[in-house]
Design a protein around this motif. Structure first.
Motif, short mmCIF file in Angstrom:
data_model
loop_
_atom_site.label_atom_id
_atom_site.label_comp_id
_atom_site.label_asym_id
_atom_site.label_seq_id
_atom_site.Cartn_x
_atom_site.Cartn_y
_atom_site.Cartn_z
N UNK A 1 19.82 4.58 -14.34
CA UNK A 1 21.11 4.28 -13.72
C UNK A 1 21.96 5.53 -13.54
N UNK B 1 25.80 0.56 -6.64
CA UNK B 1 25.41 1.70 -7.48
C UNK B 1 24.03 1.55 -8.11
N UNK B 2 23.51 0.37 -8.21
CA UNK B 2 22.33 0.16 -9.04
C UNK B 2 21.60 -1.06 -8.52
N UNK C 1 23.84 -5.53 -9.72
CA UNK C 1 24.94 -5.25 -10.65
C UNK C 1 26.20 -4.81 -9.89
#
Lengths: 232, 213
Positions: free
Chosen positions: B127, B118-119, B164
């Motif tokens: 984000x 996702x990031x 992350x």
């Protein structure tokens, strides 16, 4: 007692500075565009907005952010190809962002409407979005404690209302509508059609009128009301 | 197999591995291609997290309806037997373990099935998580479809994710153009390779690999 407003302007007239406003919609589906535009005209400031996204293009929520009316946004997916207005405000430090996984966002809103003081969820456990939050191992699995998100006001779009505020939605435009209606002190709903009470099949009502305070009919070009005749 | 798989071949492979009668969520991007290769005989029901089961193919022409979109905000169609529900119910379907398979893209997957998708963690990035963490958490099986190597040749199946995390210990299979990997308590097992041998594959990766069977 349900209020039937004549215009979107009338429907949002009482929203005060500093309010937390739950705004329905996922992308264009279910976005209460006319109510958001009326809120922009109305001028309330220092708003906390809860929405899945942080505005697209130049209109609606993006315009509200662009006008500097939103102090904080609680959402799951702010960054998109056309979120340039939010992006600029975020980089300039003029808007606060609380990023929440989408299902946690929905469940936190649901919890507020259901009178739940919070819940443990596996979603987000072990990630940076759980930092600083209480955790617990339940049945061998890590969970994160999430708190409810209540609104002072909800702005929602549905397909059809009757005169006691029962609502029927249309396809994937339902998205956040039912849970936001329950989670706000005052729920303001724009519908394509208001039908006489008794014409919605009670078996098919999605949001019961107890959750709805104000409705306003805004013809968005969708002609077919969800009446019993329609459904049979 | 003498060459690596194309994206289409990979999507066809994933589609063929989905058990008949499954309820499935296909993530945005490459996983969406899997739907092109599901057969009617499989009776697979597609879930889209914005609130629908029984999603049909992408809408074209007169079918396009702004109230009927998928999680990628693309107009789609409904199939007979479709149903609509609100967002909390839709994520309860995921979180509650009711979906059989979720197929996602990834930046990195670890040997213990941790997912990062996702990031990038870049300090200037804004984000956005959407439903990624929910999808990773709830389905009975989480399949990842990704390129195995970055442009500089570094494997994306890693000892530990440096990006992350999206979810911890959630990925059960990784489909790549070079190989299919199964992740369980024993570690990472190579189910099959495409265009290279097990030894050639192992030489390009930093993690211990187990042979199939």
């Amino acid at each position: 007692m349900l209020t039937i407003a004549d215009t979107a302007e009338q429907a949002v007239a009482d929203i005060t500075d500093g309010s937390t406003v739950l705004i329905g919609g996922f992308g264009p589906a279910g976005q209460p565009v006319e109510l958001i535009e009326a809120l922009l005209e109305q001028g309330a400031r220092e708003l906390v907005v809860v929405n899945n996204n942080a505005g697209n293009g130049e209109t609606g929520l993006a315009a509200l952010i662009g006008a500097g009316r939103v102090r904080k946004i609680i959402c799951s997916f702010p960054r998109q190809s056309d979120s340039q207005i939010f992006d600029a405000a975020y980089r300039a430090g003029t808007i606060e962002l609380e990023l929440v996984p989408q299902g946690n966002l929905a469940e936190r809103i649901r919890a507020a409407g259901a009178g739940i003081g919070g819940f443990f969820t596996p979603t987000g456990y072990g990630t940076i979005l759980a930092e600083g939050k209480e955790t617990r191992i339940i049945n061998g699995r890590g969970h994160v404690f999430e708190t409810p998100i209540a609104g002072d006001v909800a702005l929602i779009k549905a397909l059809t209302a009757d005169r006691v505020g029962n609502l029927v939605y249309r396809k994937t435009a339902r998205n956040f509508g039912p849970i936001m209606a329950a989670a706000a002190g005052k729920s303001i709903v724009q519908v394509s059609t208001i039908v006489d009470t008794g014409r919605l099949d009670p078996e098919n009502v999605v949001t019961p009128g107890i959750y709805v305070n104000t409705i306003v009919q805004i013809n968005t070009g969708h002609p077919e009301p969800a009446t019993m005749e329609e459904n049979q | 197999m003498t060459t690596t798989l194309s994206r289409e071949q990979l999507a066809r492979l994933v589609a063929g591995d989905i058990a008949p009668g499954s309820f499935v969520n296909l993530g945005i991007g490459q996983p969406t291609m899997v739907s092109n290769f599901l057969t009617p005989a499989q009776h697979v029901t597609l879930h889209t997290e914005n609130g629908m089961l029984g999603m049909g193919p992408e809408a074209v022409g007169d079918q396009i309806d702004p109230d009927l979109i998928n999680a990628g905000k693309i107009p789609v169609t409904e199939l007979p037997g479709a149903s609509y529900f609100h967002h909390a119910d839709s994520f309860a379907i995921m979180r509650g373990g009711h979906l059989d398979v979720c197929v996602l893209g990834a930046f990195q997957v670890s040997t213990t099935g941790d997912l990062a998708n996702w990031h990038t963690g870049a300090p200037d990035a804004i984000p956005a998580v959407g439903g990624a963490m929910d999808l990773a958490t709830g389905a009975k099986d989480v399949y990842v479809m990704m390129s195995l190597f970055t442009r500089d040749g570094t494997a994306k199946l890693v000892p530990a994710c440096t990006y992350p995390l999206t979810g911890v210990g959630c990925v059960t299979r990784v489909y790549t153009n070079e190989a299919v990997f199964l992740i369980d308590d024993d570690g990472v097992r190579v189910r099959e390779t495409f265009g290279l041998t097990f030894e050639e594959l192992a030489a390009r990766m930093e993690i211990p690999l187990l042979r199939a069977g």
